[in-house]
Write an enzyme that holds these catalytic residues in place. Structure first.
Site, short mmCIF file in Angstrom:
data_model
loop_
_atom_site.label_atom_id
_atom_site.label_comp_id
_atom_site.label_asym_id
_atom_site.label_seq_id
_atom_site.Cartn_x
_atom_site.Cartn_y
_atom_site.Cartn_z
N TYR A 119 -4.61 -2.00 -5.70
CA TYR A 119 -5.92 -1.38 -5.89
C TYR A 119 -6.09 -1.02 -7.35
O TYR A 119 -5.12 -0.65 -8.02
CB TYR A 119 -6.04 -0.08 -5.08
CG TYR A 119 -6.22 -0.31 -3.60
CD1 TYR A 119 -7.49 -0.37 -3.03
CD2 TYR A 119 -5.12 -0.48 -2.76
CE1 TYR A 119 -7.66 -0.59 -1.67
CE2 TYR A 119 -5.28 -0.70 -1.41
CZ TYR A 119 -6.55 -0.75 -0.87
OH TYR A 119 -6.73 -0.97 0.46
N TYR B 53 -0.01 -5.24 1.12
CA TYR B 53 0.74 -4.32 0.26
C TYR B 53 1.65 -3.40 1.07
O TYR B 53 1.36 -3.10 2.22
CB TYR B 53 -0.21 -3.51 -0.64
CG TYR B 53 -1.21 -2.62 0.07
CD1 TYR B 53 -0.88 -1.32 0.46
CD2 TYR B 53 -2.50 -3.07 0.33
CE1 TYR B 53 -1.81 -0.51 1.09
CE2 TYR B 53 -3.43 -2.27 0.96
CZ TYR B 53 -3.08 -0.98 1.34
OH TYR B 53 -4.00 -0.19 1.97
N HIS C 159 -11.89 -1.88 3.04
CA HIS C 159 -12.38 -0.56 3.45
C HIS C 159 -13.91 -0.51 3.34
O HIS C 159 -14.47 -1.04 2.37
CB HIS C 159 -11.81 0.53 2.54
CG HIS C 159 -10.33 0.67 2.63
ND1 HIS C 159 -9.73 1.62 3.42
CD2 HIS C 159 -9.32 -0.02 2.05
CE1 HIS C 159 -8.41 1.52 3.30
NE2 HIS C 159 -8.14 0.53 2.48
N ARG D 106 0.67 -3.35 5.02
CA ARG D 106 -0.69 -3.43 5.57
C ARG D 106 -1.17 -4.88 5.59
O ARG D 106 -1.03 -5.61 4.61
CB ARG D 106 -1.69 -2.62 4.74
CG ARG D 106 -1.55 -1.13 4.63
CD ARG D 106 -1.71 -0.31 5.90
NE ARG D 106 -2.57 -0.80 6.96
CZ ARG D 106 -3.90 -0.60 7.05
NH1 ARG D 106 -4.55 0.03 6.13
NH2 ARG D 106 -4.58 -1.07 8.09
N HIS E 139 -7.07 -6.29 4.44
CA HIS E 139 -8.19 -5.52 5.00
C HIS E 139 -9.13 -5.08 3.88
O HIS E 139 -8.74 -5.05 2.71
CB HIS E 139 -7.68 -4.28 5.77
CG HIS E 139 -6.94 -3.31 4.90
ND1 HIS E 139 -5.61 -3.47 4.60
CD2 HIS E 139 -7.35 -2.20 4.22
CE1 HIS E 139 -5.22 -2.48 3.79
NE2 HIS E 139 -6.26 -1.71 3.54
#
Ligand SMILES: [Fe+2]
Length: 213
Positions: free
Chosen positions: A100, A139, A152, A147, A150
């Site tokens: 991120y 990640y 958000h 995870r 995906h």
């Protein structure tokens, strides 16, 4: 899940009178809404100029984001299948390497300065929205947990309950062991996993169902 939602899901699960009406109508999501999920720790902290629908490029930079470029399109609707125009679809995700663009992300994977990472797109006349992005990387979260890919989402519109959720991708092996996704029922998981477009490569369809306030 609040009591009302639970009762709705239960009515569908048992295919009672309402369920039969829904099944014959061909719309299995009528009456349900997109399940909520935690916001997670990486909601963008730093304001950025470029929050448009194309996350594969950043204003003022020539190079494109690394990774597989994909298109996500979909609709924002209410629980009665009515399109919602002018909803704010706020979305953020990891780059192709699973990182991120957030100062507190501990993942040592590299930041991609050419990846926008965050967008705010409004839904249009028929509740439709669309954005271009990269396929998000996997990640590690710790404790042997990684995870699955995906995105958000936070979806807001006056008169509707704010929805914070996470969208998943079909056919991802990590979906089956993800500690968040696997807390959801099979029916809820279906509502959280985008569909692959059958006629367009690298294109996914995602329906967001919000509830009136
Ligand atoms: Fe995440």
């Amino acid at each position: 899940m609040n009591r009302r939602r639970f009762l709705k899901a239960g009515a569908l699960g048992s295919l009672g009178v309402a369920g039969q009406a829904i099944a014959s109508n061909g719309n299995l999501t009528l009456g349900l809404q997109t399940p909520t999920e935690i916001e997670g720790p990486f909601y963008p902290l730093i304001a950025q100029q470029d929050t448009d629908f194309d996350l594969t490029k950043v204003k003022g930079r020539k190079a494109k984001a690394l990774g597989q470029h994909i298109v996500i399109h979909g609709v924002v609707i209410d629980t009665e299948d009515n399109p919602i125009e002018g909803a704010t679809v706020d979305l953020w995700q990891a780059n192709a390497a699973g990182r991120y663009s957030h100062p507190h992300d501990p993942n040592p994977a590299p930041v991609d300065d050419n990846f926008q990472g965050w967008a705010i797109v409004p839904s249009g006349r028929n509740g439709e929205f669309r954005f271009s992005t990269v396929f998000p990387g996997i990640y590690p979260v710790g404790g042997g947990w990684s995870r699955p890919p995906h995105i958000h989402f936070k979806v807001t519109k006056k008169g509707y309950i704010e929805l914070t959720t996470q969208m998943y991708f079909p056919e991802q092996p990590l979906n089956k062991i993800d500690r968040l996704l696997q807390r959801k029922s099979k029916e809820e998981q279906k509502l959280m996993i985008a569909e692959k477009s059958s006629d367009k490569p690298n294109t996914f369809y995602y329906r967001i169902i919000v509830e009136k306030a």
